[in-house]
Design a protein around this motif. Structure first.
Motif, short mmCIF file in Angstrom:
data_model
loop_
_atom_site.label_atom_id
_atom_site.label_comp_id
_atom_site.label_asym_id
_atom_site.label_seq_id
_atom_site.Cartn_x
_atom_site.Cartn_y
_atom_site.Cartn_z
N SER A 252 0.83 -1.21 0.00
CA SER A 252 0.00 0.00 0.00
C SER A 252 0.87 1.26 0.00
CB SER A 252 -0.90 0.01 1.23
OG SER A 252 -0.11 0.16 2.41
N ALA A 253 0.23 2.40 -0.21
CA ALA A 253 0.93 3.69 -0.13
C ALA A 253 1.51 3.89 1.27
CB ALA A 253 -0.04 4.81 -0.49
N GLU A 254 0.79 3.45 2.28
CA GLU A 254 1.30 3.55 3.65
C GLU A 254 2.53 2.68 3.84
OE1 GLU A 254 -0.27 2.94 8.28
OE2 GLU A 254 -1.59 2.51 6.57
N ASP A 255 2.51 1.48 3.23
CA ASP A 255 3.68 0.60 3.30
C ASP A 255 4.90 1.29 2.70
OD1 ASP A 255 2.31 -1.54 4.48
OD2 ASP A 255 1.75 -2.38 2.53
N TRP A 256 4.71 1.94 1.55
CA TRP A 256 5.84 2.61 0.91
C TRP A 256 6.39 3.72 1.77
CZ3 TRP A 256 8.66 0.38 -2.39
CH2 TRP A 256 8.13 -0.46 -3.35
N ARG A 257 5.53 4.50 2.39
CA ARG A 257 6.00 5.60 3.25
C ARG A 257 6.76 5.04 4.45
NH1 ARG A 257 0.93 7.74 1.66
NH2 ARG A 257 -0.08 6.91 3.54
N PHE A 258 6.23 3.95 5.03
CA PHE A 258 6.93 3.36 6.17
C PHE A 258 8.27 2.78 5.74
CE2 PHE A 258 8.07 -0.44 8.61
CZ PHE A 258 8.35 0.18 9.82
N PHE A 259 8.27 2.04 4.63
CA PHE A 259 9.53 1.46 4.16
C PHE A 259 10.56 2.56 3.95
CE2 PHE A 259 12.22 1.08 0.44
CZ PHE A 259 13.07 0.07 0.87
N TYR A 260 10.17 3.64 3.28
CA TYR A 260 11.16 4.69 3.00
C TYR A 260 11.67 5.31 4.29
CZ TYR A 260 13.54 8.78 1.43
OH TYR A 260 14.51 9.72 1.25
N HIS A 261 10.80 5.47 5.27
CA HIS A 261 11.24 6.02 6.56
C HIS A 261 12.31 5.12 7.17
CE1 HIS A 261 11.22 8.08 10.34
NE2 HIS A 261 10.61 7.10 10.99
N CYS A 262 12.11 3.80 7.10
CA CYS A 262 13.12 2.86 7.61
C CYS A 262 14.42 2.96 6.83
CB CYS A 262 12.59 1.43 7.53
SG CYS A 262 11.26 1.05 8.66
N TYR A 263 14.30 2.95 5.52
CA TYR A 263 15.48 3.01 4.63
C TYR A 263 16.28 4.28 4.90
CZ TYR A 263 17.77 4.04 0.10
OH TYR A 263 18.67 4.40 -0.89
N HIS A 264 15.59 5.41 4.92
CA HIS A 264 16.24 6.70 5.12
C HIS A 264 16.89 6.79 6.51
CE1 HIS A 264 16.83 11.04 4.66
NE2 HIS A 264 16.24 11.21 5.83
N THR A 265 16.15 6.36 7.52
CA THR A 265 16.66 6.42 8.90
C THR A 265 17.89 5.54 9.08
OG1 THR A 265 14.44 6.86 9.75
CG2 THR A 265 16.06 6.02 11.32
N TYR B 19 16.17 -10.90 -5.73
CA TYR B 19 17.26 -9.97 -5.44
C TYR B 19 16.95 -9.24 -4.14
CZ TYR B 19 17.97 -10.70 -10.46
OH TYR B 19 18.15 -11.26 -11.71
N GLY B 20 17.78 -9.47 -3.12
CA GLY B 20 17.63 -8.72 -1.89
C GLY B 20 18.25 -7.35 -2.05
N ARG B 21 17.48 -6.28 -1.77
CA ARG B 21 17.99 -4.98 -2.13
C ARG B 21 18.05 -3.97 -0.97
NH1 ARG B 21 20.96 -4.33 -3.39
NH2 ARG B 21 20.92 -2.25 -4.25
N TYR B 22 16.94 -3.65 -0.33
CA TYR B 22 16.93 -2.51 0.59
C TYR B 22 16.35 -2.93 1.94
CZ TYR B 22 16.93 -0.63 -4.17
OH TYR B 22 17.20 -0.42 -5.49
N TRP B 23 16.93 -2.36 2.99
CA TRP B 23 16.54 -2.74 4.35
C TRP B 23 16.61 -1.52 5.25
CZ3 TRP B 23 14.99 -5.59 8.41
CH2 TRP B 23 15.59 -5.41 9.65
N GLY B 24 15.72 -1.47 6.23
CA GLY B 24 15.80 -0.44 7.24
C GLY B 24 15.00 -0.83 8.46
N CYS B 25 15.42 -0.33 9.63
CA CYS B 25 14.69 -0.62 10.87
C CYS B 25 14.70 0.62 11.75
CB CYS B 25 15.30 -1.81 11.61
SG CYS B 25 16.98 -1.55 12.17
N LEU B 26 13.66 0.73 12.57
CA LEU B 26 13.54 1.85 13.50
C LEU B 26 14.06 1.48 14.88
CD1 LEU B 26 9.99 3.15 12.55
CD2 LEU B 26 12.20 3.70 11.52
N GLN B 27 14.01 0.18 15.21
CA GLN B 27 14.46 -0.31 16.51
C GLN B 27 15.21 -1.61 16.29
OE1 GLN B 27 11.27 -0.75 19.34
NE2 GLN B 27 12.52 -1.86 20.83
N GLU B 28 16.28 -1.82 17.01
CA GLU B 28 17.09 -3.02 16.85
C GLU B 28 16.47 -4.20 17.61
OE1 GLU B 28 19.64 -3.22 14.88
OE2 GLU B 28 19.73 -1.08 14.38
N PHE B 29 16.39 -5.34 16.92
CA PHE B 29 15.94 -6.59 17.53
C PHE B 29 16.92 -7.69 17.15
CE2 PHE B 29 12.05 -4.12 17.08
CZ PHE B 29 11.39 -4.35 18.29
N ASP B 30 17.17 -8.60 18.06
CA ASP B 30 18.09 -9.70 17.80
C ASP B 30 17.60 -10.54 16.62
OD1 ASP B 30 19.61 -8.92 19.93
OD2 ASP B 30 18.93 -10.53 21.29
N CYS B 31 18.51 -10.76 15.67
CA CYS B 31 18.29 -11.69 14.55
C CYS B 31 17.23 -11.24 13.56
CB CYS B 31 17.93 -13.09 15.06
SG CYS B 31 19.16 -13.82 16.16
#
Length: 374
Positions: A213-226, A279-291
């Protein structure tokens, strides 16, 4: 045979480009390259000035390649910083250089589109070299080229081998079938990591195509950028507009994995895929979790690849930690030609030595794979 260099992918008819590509490899789709340009991710201002190669016989377009005039070596993943430093030490200019590659994308694939004979290819290489000399470019570099194409470009454009880590599908029925090929100790370690993710109250969701969804894209980008800001203090190479356009134009090639904690999204990983490869490409997280990184970026991808019958999972650049998780060390290929004869001789010698070291490394790394012997 006439060569032309154009400053925008839209200078090429999309249908003609696609006909030359003749595959569903996602990163050279006309619409992928157009999204990069439409949103300023590649431009003279970013040091990635489009300079795409078109090859014609009369009025017929017979070949093409994604090319860029580069003012630096960021975003390439085949590293030549030492070469640039050597040029500087010698009082020479390494930049601008001519780069044939997919920007910000360490994924092997075709680079020269079309079916050229050996004679036509040799002529093309000479004409590109002449273009570099005429335009004051230090040389041409063709990165992460398909193996057969890379060997065709050699030896005139020196073949370089560097390691990556890819997962291969041996007709697995499911994830359990895959890890049943591991030794008991390695299998227990992997399963412990997956249980650790669950024990932290994390749930993961896979979404493809228009499920994103559009919300998913905004959240993903926030993670990627952060995540880029945390790691380097710099924003990511790509912007929200690019990702949103990708979602509109290439939805059939997209997988997004989102991790939730207590009902709130906390991390996201974006993959692209075609009919054969994930193809694994982009990743981002707001909080660190083990594994969590292993789960979102590797295990979810492997499960998806098995479900879809994909034959390979190209997880991107670097990462020896992938070996113990079933990603096999493999060589990937690039080609290089430098206009300065002395530099060309020196760097060819370096690449020859590096190739021997890479072969020894790959052989040693294979011994670390988790699979049962025999």
């Amino acid at each position: 045979m006439q060569l032309e260099f154009v400053s925008a992918i839209d200078a090429v008819d999309a249908h003609q480009w696609q006909a030359l590509l003749a595959s569903d490899y996602p990163f050279l789709q006309h619409r992928f390259l157009r999204a990069l340009e439409d949103h300023g991710c590649v431009a003279a201002a970013t040091g990635w000035q489009p300079h795409h190669l078109l090859v014609r016989e009369g009025d017929q377009l017979i070949a093409a390649a994604p090319m860029y005039l580069k003012q630096h070596s960021w975003g390439e993943y085949v590293f030549d910083w030492a070469w640039a430093q050597a040029y500087q030490n010698a009082g020479l200019n390494y930049y601008p250089k001519l780069l044939c590659a997919v920007p910000f994308t360490p994924a092997t694939g075709p680079r020269l589109l079309g079916q050229l004979t050996d004679e036509q290819l040799a002529t093309l290489q000479l004409q590109v070299q002449a273009h570099c000399e005429t335009e004051g470019l230090s040389g041409v570099h063709c990165l992460l080229t398909q193996q057969t194409q890379a060997h065709r470009l050699a030896p005139d454009w020196t073949l370089r081998e560097t390691p990556q880590y890819h997962w291969f599908n041996d007709n697995y029925e499911d994830f359990a079938d895959f890890i049943d090929t591991f030794t008991a100790r390695k299998r227990k370690t992997l399963l412990r990591e997956r249980r650790r993710v669950q024990a932290q109250g994390l749930t993961l969701r896979r979404a493809t195509g228009h499920q994103i969804s559009a919300e998913d894209w905004r959240f993903f980008y926030h993670c990627y950028h952060t995540t880029y800001l945390k790691r380097s203090g710099q924003p990511g190479y790509l912007n929200l507009g690019f990702f949103e356009q990708l979602g509109r134009d290439m939805s059939d090639n997209l997988l997004m994995v989102t991790a939730h904690h207590n009902g709130e999204p906390q991390a996201a990983a974006l993959y692209l895929f075609d009919s054969e490869t994930l193809y694994g490409r982009y990743w981002g997280c707001l909080q660190e979790f083990d594994c969590l990184h292993f789960e979102a970026c590797y295990y979810q991808g492997i499960e998806f690849a098995i479900e879809r019958g994909l034959q390979r999972f190209d997880s991107g650049a670097q990462g020896e930690h992938k070996i113990s998780r079933g990603f096999q060390p493999v060589p990937v290929y690039s080609n290089h030609w430098l206009a300065n004869a002395s530099a060309r001789t020196a760097i060819t010698g370096f690449i020859d030595r590096e190739r021997q070291e890479t072969a020894a490394y790959l052989q040693a790394a294979e011994q670390l794979l988790p699979f049962k012997q025999g």
